[in-house]
Design an enzyme around this catalytic site. Structure first.
Site, PDB file in Angstrom:
ATOM      1  CB  CYS A 114      -0.977   0.133   1.123  1.00 15.37           C
ATOM      2  SG  CYS A 114      -1.798  -1.397   1.175  1.00 15.37           S
ATOM      3  CG  HIS A 260      -3.659   3.208   1.135  1.00 14.34           C
ATOM      4  ND1 HIS A 260      -3.767   2.740  -0.135  1.00 14.34           N
ATOM      5  CD2 HIS A 260      -3.825   2.072   1.856  1.00 14.34           C
ATOM      6  CE1 HIS A 260      -4.064   1.491  -0.228  1.00 14.34           C
ATOM      7  NE2 HIS A 260      -4.106   0.931   1.255  1.00 14.34           N
ATOM      8  CG  ASN A 290      -6.796  -1.333  -0.010  1.00 14.26           C
ATOM      9  OD1 ASN A 290      -5.878  -0.923  -1.001  1.00 14.26           O
ATOM     10  ND2 ASN A 290      -6.476  -1.774   1.159  1.00 14.26           N
TER      11      ASN A 290
HETATM   12  O1  UT7 Z   1      -4.384  -1.437   2.627  1.00 11.82           O
HETATM   13  C1  UT7 Z   1      -3.776  -2.394   3.668  1.00 11.82           C
HETATM   14  C2  UT7 Z   1      -4.273  -1.925   4.996  1.00 11.82           C
HETATM   15  N1  UT7 Z   1      -5.180  -2.353   5.387  1.00 11.82           N
HETATM   16  C3  UT7 Z   1      -6.045  -1.790   6.087  1.00 11.82           C
HETATM   17  O2  UT7 Z   1      -5.797  -0.799   6.664  1.00 11.82           O
HETATM   18  C4  UT7 Z   1      -7.206  -2.637   7.001  1.00 11.82           C
HETATM   19  C5  UT7 Z   1      -7.429  -2.284   8.284  1.00 11.82           C
HETATM   20  N2  UT7 Z   1      -8.389  -3.022   8.931  1.00 11.82           N
HETATM   21  C6  UT7 Z   1      -9.955  -2.779   8.528  1.00 11.82           C
HETATM   22  O3  UT7 Z   1     -10.170  -1.854   7.710  1.00 11.82           O
HETATM   23  C7  UT7 Z   1     -10.760  -3.528   9.153  1.00 11.82           C
HETATM   24  O4  UT7 Z   1     -10.134  -4.173  10.202  1.00 11.82           O
HETATM   25  C8  UT7 Z   1     -11.644  -4.436   8.521  1.00 11.82           C
HETATM   26  C9  UT7 Z   1     -12.533  -3.627   7.591  1.00 11.82           C
HETATM   27  C10 UT7 Z   1     -10.606  -5.393   7.791  1.00 11.82           C
HETATM   28  C11 UT7 Z   1     -12.581  -5.418   9.223  1.00 11.82           C
HETATM   29  O5  UT7 Z   1     -13.375  -4.371  10.364  1.00 11.82           O
HETATM   30  P1  UT7 Z   1     -13.321  -4.735  11.597  1.00 11.82           P
HETATM   31  O6  UT7 Z   1     -14.340  -3.879  12.148  1.00 11.82           O
HETATM   32  O7  UT7 Z   1     -12.146  -4.679  12.292  1.00 11.82           O
HETATM   33  O8  UT7 Z   1     -14.051  -6.149  11.660  1.00 11.82           O
HETATM   34  P2  UT7 Z   1     -13.454  -7.570  12.438  1.00 11.82           P
HETATM   35  O9  UT7 Z   1     -12.359  -8.310  11.538  1.00 11.82           O
HETATM   36  O10 UT7 Z   1     -13.106  -7.283  13.954  1.00 11.82           O
HETATM   37  O11 UT7 Z   1     -14.574  -8.595  12.190  1.00 11.82           O
HETATM   38  C12 UT7 Z   1     -15.905  -8.260  12.948  1.00 11.82           C
HETATM   39  C13 UT7 Z   1     -16.830  -9.556  12.519  1.00 11.82           C
HETATM   40  C14 UT7 Z   1     -16.119 -10.894  12.547  1.00 11.82           C
HETATM   41  O12 UT7 Z   1     -17.345 -11.856  13.173  1.00 11.82           O
HETATM   42  P3  UT7 Z   1     -17.427 -12.215  14.708  1.00 11.82           P
HETATM   43  O13 UT7 Z   1     -16.136 -12.747  15.362  1.00 11.82           O
HETATM   44  O14 UT7 Z   1     -17.575 -10.816  15.239  1.00 11.82           O
HETATM   45  O15 UT7 Z   1     -18.523 -12.771  14.547  1.00 11.82           O
HETATM   46  C15 UT7 Z   1     -15.940 -11.425  11.153  1.00 11.82           C
HETATM   47  O16 UT7 Z   1     -15.822 -12.840  10.926  1.00 11.82           O
HETATM   48  O17 UT7 Z   1     -17.183  -9.454  11.042  1.00 11.82           O
HETATM   49  C16 UT7 Z   1     -17.123 -10.644  10.579  1.00 11.82           C
HETATM   50  N3  UT7 Z   1     -16.579 -10.381   9.211  1.00 11.82           N
HETATM   51  C17 UT7 Z   1     -17.571 -10.287   7.947  1.00 11.82           C
HETATM   52  N4  UT7 Z   1     -18.883 -10.344   8.158  1.00 11.82           N
HETATM   53  C18 UT7 Z   1     -19.358 -10.067   6.894  1.00 11.82           C
HETATM   54  C19 UT7 Z   1     -15.456 -10.529   8.409  1.00 11.82           C
HETATM   55  N5  UT7 Z   1     -15.611 -10.097   7.206  1.00 11.82           N
HETATM   56  C20 UT7 Z   1     -16.962  -9.998   6.876  1.00 11.82           C
HETATM   57  C21 UT7 Z   1     -17.751  -9.933   5.842  1.00 11.82           C
HETATM   58  N6  UT7 Z   1     -18.996  -9.850   5.677  1.00 11.82           N
HETATM   59  N7  UT7 Z   1     -17.035  -9.584   4.578  1.00 11.82           N
END
Ligand code: UT7
Length: 333
Positions: A114, A260, A290
């Site tokens: 990135c 980014h 992204n």
């Molecule tokens: O460019 C490279 C740099 N990358 C970044 O900057 C990404 C940084 N991170 C993020 O943007 C966020 O952490 C994400 C968007 C990737 C994820 O959001 P989050 O609020 O941190 O969610 P999480 O990973 O804590 O997941 C929350 C829940 C989980 O379920 P439980 O364990 O709470 O039951 C996941 O299994 O959401 C679930 N989940 C989804 N649900 C529906 C994960 N992906 C999905 C999905 N659809 N696609």
């Protein structure tokens, strides 16, 4: 010593639009989850009959050159940033050089994910200021739709990443009033495994991909989303302030921040933390997701098209991503 200046920007995105609703049909996810957590509404996926990372980069580069009023033959150096190169080796820089019919012109590949475009821009800036090259193509291009596991198993990443390419022409100038003021690069390899793709191969893995590795999920990229998020919201403001401080500016002096595009929530958090009004931060993640190394040059090109990048403006580019790596560039446009 001369300065360097961005004289043209361009971008290319594949035609195929993939909406959140399209993804709902391929995995357990919802449009609401994706919008709420990331701000993404749709992304582009490449056409295998038409696009490669190199040809997409070449399309973006041709537009950037045209807007700079240049021919491809004016280019004397290429810096190509991608994490999704056409082949494991050689890198995509030489393939784009071939596509642009520039035999003999050096092409350097940058693998900083990135932060790749800003690292590449910094390389171009140093080479131009040293006098070694006068007209450099800086390109970020990614096809990530083939790397993702587009299923419920891979949904945490599959809904976020998209395909696209962007480019900038960096040229030597004697005009100190319109130039790249400074670039600031950082990395912290202690977090390398927080956002990575282990396979195919690599000297650490020691052998090429086997059926067992694929079945064990090693070919899928991995991201510890919350950990990346936590670091990103600290490093973004830090590296933007570093660029402003280095040049004696404050955040209110900025005309436009082009961050980014990893997550709208990250960019909104940074905007609020820095006290910037909405119109001073450019976002287009809603349309493209992204696109990793391509995200900043695509955003810069769209901001330029929208008239939001004017001669004399103070523009900051900033990135954070896999490595971890983070970087910024301050530009007096
Ligand atoms: O460019 C490279 C740099 N990358 C970044 O900057 C990404 C940084 N991170 C993020 O943007 C966020 O952490 C994400 C968007 C990737 C994820 O959001 P989050 O609020 O941190 O969610 P999480 O990973 O804590 O997941 C929350 C829940 C989980 O379920 P439980 O364990 O709470 O039951 C996941 O299994 O959401 C679930 N989940 C989804 N649900 C529906 C994960 N992906 C999905 C999905 N659809 N696609």
């Amino acid at each position: 010593m001369s300065h360097s200046r961005i004289t043209g920007v361009g971008h290319y995105v594949p035609e195929r639009v993939v909406t959140n609703r399209d993804l709902e049909r391929r995995m357990e996810t919802t449009d609401a989850w994706i919008r709420e957590r990331t701000g993404i509404q749709e992304r582009r996926f490449f056409d295998p009959d038409q696009d490669t990372v190199a040809t997409m980069g070449a399309n973006a580069a041709r537009l950037a050159l045209q807007r700079a009023g240049l021919q491809t033959s004016d280019v004397d150096f290429i810096v190509f940033a991608t994490l999704s190169s056409d082949y494991y080796f050689p890198g995509s820089g030489v393939l784009m050089q071939r596509e642009l019919a520039l035999p003999g012109i050096p092409a350097l590949d940058v693998r900083m994910q990135c932060s790749g475009f800003i690292y590449a821009l910094s390389v171009a800036d140093q080479f131009v200021r040293s006098g070694m090259y006068r007209t450099v193509l800086v390109v970020g291009s990614e096809i990530q739709s083939t790397i993702m596991n587009i299923s419920t198993e891979g949904r945490a990443m599959a809904v976020i990443f998209g395909d696209g390419a962007g480019a900038a022409v960096v040229q030597a100038t004697e005009d100190a009033g319109h130039r790249i003021l400074s670039t600031h690069l950082h990395a912290d390899g202690r977090f390398a495994e927080e956002l990575m793709q282990k396979e195919p191969g690599g000297s650490r893995v020691g052998r090429w991909m086997t059926r067992e590795m694929v079945e064990a999920g090693g070919a899928d990229p991995y991201m510890n989303g919350p950990a990346v998020f936590k670091h990103a919201v600290v490093r973004f403001p830090e590296v933007i302030y570093e660029a402003l401080d280095a040049n004696g500016y404050r955040s209110e002096d900025l005309d436009l921040l082009v961050p980014h595009q990893a997550n709208l929530r990250i960019n909104e958090h940074v905007r609020q933390k820095m006290g910037l009004p909405e119109e001073k931060v450019f976002n287009n993640i809603q349309k493209y997701g992204n696109t990793t190394a391509a995200s900043i040059p695509i955003a810069l090109s769209e901001a330029w098209e929208a008239g939001r990048v004017q001669a004399g403006n103070l523009i900051c580019l900033a990135a954070f991503g896999s490595g971890f790596t983070w970087a910024s560039a301050l530009i007096r446009w």
